[in-house]
Scaffold this active site. Structure first.
Site, mmCIF file in Angstrom:
data_model
loop_
_atom_site.group_PDB
_atom_site.id
_atom_site.type_symbol
_atom_site.label_atom_id
_atom_site.label_comp_id
_atom_site.label_asym_id
_atom_site.label_seq_id
_atom_site.Cartn_x
_atom_site.Cartn_y
_atom_site.Cartn_z
ATOM 1 N N ASN A 12 0.935 -1.116 0.166
ATOM 2 C CA ASN A 12 0.033 0.053 0.005
ATOM 3 C C ASN A 12 0.901 1.219 0.112
ATOM 4 O O ASN A 12 1.455 1.541 1.182
ATOM 5 C CB ASN A 12 -0.947 0.104 1.132
ATOM 6 N N TRP A 13 1.008 1.793 -1.074
ATOM 7 C CA TRP A 13 1.842 2.990 -1.351
ATOM 8 C C TRP A 13 1.527 4.308 -0.675
ATOM 9 O O TRP A 13 2.098 5.076 -0.518
ATOM 10 C CB TRP A 13 2.368 3.447 -2.894
ATOM 11 N N LYS A 14 0.246 4.228 -0.173
ATOM 12 C CA LYS A 14 -0.389 5.342 0.291
ATOM 13 C C LYS A 14 -0.105 6.651 -0.598
ATOM 14 O O LYS A 14 -0.176 6.494 -1.677
ATOM 15 C CB LYS A 14 0.067 5.652 1.735
ATOM 16 N N HIS A 98 -9.583 1.410 5.100
ATOM 17 C CA HIS A 98 -8.326 1.688 5.564
ATOM 18 C C HIS A 98 -8.289 2.411 6.794
ATOM 19 O O HIS A 98 -9.197 3.239 6.690
ATOM 20 C CB HIS A 98 -6.963 2.070 4.693
ATOM 21 N N GLU A 100 -6.876 4.906 7.987
ATOM 22 C CA GLU A 100 -6.647 6.210 7.616
ATOM 23 C C GLU A 100 -7.790 6.849 7.260
ATOM 24 O O GLU A 100 -8.368 7.977 7.467
ATOM 25 C CB GLU A 100 -5.320 6.457 6.814
ATOM 26 N N GLU A 170 -5.627 -4.862 10.538
ATOM 27 C CA GLU A 170 -4.398 -4.017 10.667
ATOM 28 C C GLU A 170 -4.659 -3.220 12.119
ATOM 29 O O GLU A 170 -5.442 -2.353 12.114
ATOM 30 C CB GLU A 170 -4.449 -2.777 9.640
ATOM 31 N N GLY A 176 2.753 2.194 10.915
ATOM 32 C CA GLY A 176 3.448 3.155 10.839
ATOM 33 C C GLY A 176 4.145 3.559 11.938
ATOM 34 O O GLY A 176 4.899 4.654 12.018
ATOM 35 N N SER A 216 3.423 -2.481 10.300
ATOM 36 C CA SER A 216 4.750 -2.624 10.464
ATOM 37 C C SER A 216 5.272 -4.072 10.250
ATOM 38 O O SER A 216 6.406 -4.291 10.748
ATOM 39 C CB SER A 216 5.282 -2.196 12.085
ATOM 40 N N GLY A 237 2.982 -1.266 4.442
ATOM 41 C CA GLY A 237 2.835 0.433 4.098
ATOM 42 C C GLY A 237 4.314 0.734 3.826
ATOM 43 O O GLY A 237 4.802 0.535 2.910
#
Ligand code: PGA
Length: 254
Positions: A12-14, A98, A100, A170, A176, A216, A237
């Protein structure tokens, strides 16, 4: 370790990577993992890089994912992207809900379920994310929170659709932060998610659903996590933003 579910590892490159940077990264990943057959490999760049990355992935063993999509078909929804638009670039997977987006865009389980249904209607495989916060874990309500998210976000899917859905566990406190859930903590929640799927669908169906762990994940912890009986892959990520570390996660998982 041999499992009857094929591992699926997604990057997931965000909100990272210009088109040029995305091409660098995807070409590196392609080279590193060219011989891998044991794992389904997915990269999810930002929308703006989908077209270029899609072209770069032609005839490769890496599949394309998107990070979000609208629950609606094309129309007057400013700033949104419809499933049919993703299909144009041969997108196969779409990350939904997600943490976020749950946090910053206030996405609800109900909305995520609508998006999951819309994804299936366009033959996209949703990667539906769930996860508890640190205070929820410390408050001892992890299972209650995860149960509600799983039931709500997957509501209305048929047996055929859930088998083509990936659930990503997650824990928000592990995303992160460098703090990974221990492999036993991950296994416990994955087993719980599968139990909820048995209740929602049936035993045989639940056994076919792949459940990824995210938060992570790095080359150094991938092997132990992927070795757990109900962990069927990873959603990565930070460590997916560099070809070598993403490829090492994949190699260490086989
Ligand atoms: P991380 O992110 O690997 O950087 O913790 C995982 C994710 O948010 O999918």
């Amino acid at each position: 370790m041999v499992k009857d579910r094929k591992l699926i590892i997604a990057g997931n490159w965000k909100m990272n990577k210009t088109v040029a940077e995305a091409l660098d990264l995807v070409n590196g990943i392609k080279r590193e993992v060219a011989s891998v057959k044991e794992v389904d490999i997915v990269v999810a760049p930002p929308f703006t890089a989908l077209e270029s990355v899609s072209k770069a992935l032609l005839n490769s063993n890496v599949r394309l994912g998107a990070q979000n999509m609208s629950e609606n078909g094309p129309g007057a929804f400013t700033g949104e992207i419809a499933a049919t638009m993703l299909k144009e670039f041969s997108v196969r997977y779409v990350i939904l809900g997600h943490s976020e987006r749950r946090q910053y865009q206030k996405e609800s389980d109900e909305l995520i379920a609508k998006k999951a249904a819309a994804a299936h209607a366009s033959a996209l495989k949703p990667i539906v994310c769930v996860g508890e916060t640190l205070s929820e874990r410390e408050g001892g309500i992890t299972e209650k929170v995860i149960g509600t998210q799983v039931r709500g976000s997957l509501a209305g899917l048929t047996r055929e659709q859930i088998e083509e859905t990936i659930v990503a566990y997650e824990p928000v406190w592990a995303i992160g932060t460098g703090k990974t859930a221990s492999s036993q903590q991950a296994q416990d929640v994955h087993a719980f998610i599968r139990k909820v799927l048995v209740e929602m669908f049936d035993d045989a169906t639940a056994r076919r659903v792949r459940i990824q762990y995210g938060g992570s994940v790095k080359p150094s912890n991938a092997r132990e996590l992927m070795g757990m009986p109900d962990v069927d892959g990873a959603l990565v990520g930070g460590a997916a933003l560099e070809a070598r570390s993403f490829a090492d996660i994949i190699r260490n998982s086989i």
